[in-house]
Design a protein around this motif. Sequence first.
Motif, PDB file in Angstrom:
ATOM      1  N   LEU A  47      27.820  89.867  23.625  1.00 64.56           N
ATOM      2  CA  LEU A  47      26.404  89.877  24.004  1.00 64.56           C
ATOM      3  C   LEU A  47      25.868  91.300  23.956  1.00 64.56           C
ATOM      4  O   LEU A  47      26.627  92.261  23.855  1.00 64.56           O
ATOM      5  CB  LEU A  47      26.223  89.338  25.419  1.00 64.56           C
ATOM      6  CG  LEU A  47      26.643  87.899  25.687  1.00 64.56           C
ATOM      7  CD1 LEU A  47      26.503  87.574  27.166  1.00 64.56           C
ATOM      8  CD2 LEU A  47      25.838  86.943  24.839  1.00 64.56           C
ATOM      9  N   VAL A  48      24.560  91.407  24.074  1.00 65.71           N
ATOM     10  CA  VAL A  48      23.889  92.701  24.208  1.00 65.71           C
ATOM     11  C   VAL A  48      23.120  92.684  25.524  1.00 65.71           C
ATOM     12  O   VAL A  48      22.453  91.694  25.846  1.00 65.71           O
ATOM     13  CB  VAL A  48      22.920  92.952  23.026  1.00 65.71           C
ATOM     14  CG1 VAL A  48      22.080  94.200  23.253  1.00 65.71           C
ATOM     15  CG2 VAL A  48      23.694  93.052  21.714  1.00 65.71           C
ATOM     16  N   ALA A  49      23.253  93.768  26.295  1.00 66.85           N
ATOM     17  CA  ALA A  49      22.515  93.921  27.556  1.00 66.85           C
ATOM     18  C   ALA A  49      21.450  94.989  27.362  1.00 66.85           C
ATOM     19  O   ALA A  49      21.733  96.070  26.862  1.00 66.85           O
ATOM     20  CB  ALA A  49      23.466  94.329  28.674  1.00 66.85           C
ATOM     21  N   LYS A  50      20.208  94.652  27.747  1.00 70.68           N
ATOM     22  CA  LYS A  50      19.091  95.593  27.644  1.00 70.68           C
ATOM     23  C   LYS A  50      18.486  95.793  29.024  1.00 70.68           C
ATOM     24  O   LYS A  50      18.030  94.829  29.653  1.00 70.68           O
ATOM     25  CB  LYS A  50      18.026  95.070  26.678  1.00 70.68           C
ATOM     26  CG  LYS A  50      18.523  94.959  25.251  1.00 70.68           C
ATOM     27  CD  LYS A  50      17.431  94.465  24.331  1.00 70.68           C
ATOM     28  CE  LYS A  50      17.965  94.327  22.912  1.00 70.68           C
ATOM     29  NZ  LYS A  50      16.911  93.878  21.982  1.00 70.68           N
ATOM     30  N   GLN A  51      18.493  97.040  29.482  1.00 72.79           N
ATOM     31  CA  GLN A  51      17.966  97.373  30.806  1.00 72.79           C
ATOM     32  C   GLN A  51      16.457  97.129  30.847  1.00 72.79           C
ATOM     33  O   GLN A  51      15.732  97.525  29.951  1.00 72.79           O
ATOM     34  CB  GLN A  51      18.267  98.822  31.129  1.00 72.79           C
ATOM     35  CG  GLN A  51      17.850  99.236  32.513  1.00 72.79           C
ATOM     36  CD  GLN A  51      18.291 100.663  32.820  1.00 72.79           C
ATOM     37  OE1 GLN A  51      19.414 101.032  32.533  1.00 72.79           O
ATOM     38  NE2 GLN A  51      17.393 101.434  33.374  1.00 72.79           N
ATOM     39  N   THR A  52      15.995  96.455  31.895  1.00 74.33           N
ATOM     40  CA  THR A  52      14.564  96.181  32.056  1.00 74.33           C
ATOM     41  C   THR A  52      13.957  96.935  33.238  1.00 74.33           C
ATOM     42  O   THR A  52      12.776  97.234  33.225  1.00 74.33           O
ATOM     43  CB  THR A  52      14.317  94.673  32.246  1.00 74.33           C
ATOM     44  OG1 THR A  52      15.056  94.223  33.388  1.00 74.33           O
ATOM     45  CG2 THR A  52      14.742  93.887  31.005  1.00 74.33           C
ATOM     46  N   GLN A  53      14.743  97.204  34.263  1.00 71.17           N
ATOM     47  CA  GLN A  53      14.263  97.938  35.440  1.00 71.17           C
ATOM     48  C   GLN A  53      15.421  98.698  36.055  1.00 71.17           C
ATOM     49  O   GLN A  53      16.579  98.297  35.926  1.00 71.17           O
ATOM     50  CB  GLN A  53      13.701  96.997  36.505  1.00 71.17           C
ATOM     51  CG  GLN A  53      12.455  96.274  36.109  1.00 71.17           C
ATOM     52  CD  GLN A  53      11.932  95.404  37.251  1.00 71.17           C
ATOM     53  OE1 GLN A  53      12.697  94.952  38.098  1.00 71.17           O
ATOM     54  NE2 GLN A  53      10.653  95.176  37.264  1.00 71.17           N
ATOM     55  N   SER A  54      15.079  99.804  36.747  1.00 69.42           N
ATOM     56  CA  SER A  54      16.084 100.515  37.533  1.00 69.42           C
ATOM     57  C   SER A  54      15.375 101.278  38.639  1.00 69.42           C
ATOM     58  O   SER A  54      14.197 101.629  38.515  1.00 69.42           O
ATOM     59  CB  SER A  54      16.910 101.459  36.660  1.00 69.42           C
ATOM     60  OG  SER A  54      16.108 102.510  36.174  1.00 69.42           O
TER      61      SER A  54
END
Length: 169
Positions: A47-54
């Motif tokens: 899979l690919v993980a894409k950061q949306t918030q931090s």
Amino acid sequence: MRESNLRSLSAAAVLAAALVAAPLASATTSTAGTGQETHQRTETIELVAKQTQSASLDLGSKGLSQGDENIIAEDLYRDGRKIGDHSVVCTYVHINPDELQCVGTFALPQGQVTSQALLHLPPAPAIDIAITGGSGAYRTARGYVHTVPAGQTERRLTFHITFDEPSAS
């Protein structure tokens, strides 16, 4: 220094542990134990993980200190399609050198997967994260997730999952 650590954490803690309905590869083995035979099933999932918030929380002493937290949210993708999401909370357990204890939960169509890792900053280029359990279809999941950076806020994830299940007699 904290800003530099946050950038490193974003790349490292885009942790990853996500699973999907159809495995990319799977294998089955049987093992005999103490009188009860178990069935082991393995899956490898990419899979690919894409950061949306931090967000970073400065808790306790002013400035970077033990107990401060970083919170990260990600979307999980397979073949360009969003299939789930991931949330992780990392707590600073040691300062200089910086170490963070990270605990994550991955919400997927068939259930949730939990994971955990101790990260050292700056992070290694690739990180293996322990799969600690799950719910639904993943209730007996164990193994690890191999994560590799693919940009500032994106990582490629390879799940190596083993399921232990009682054999039908």
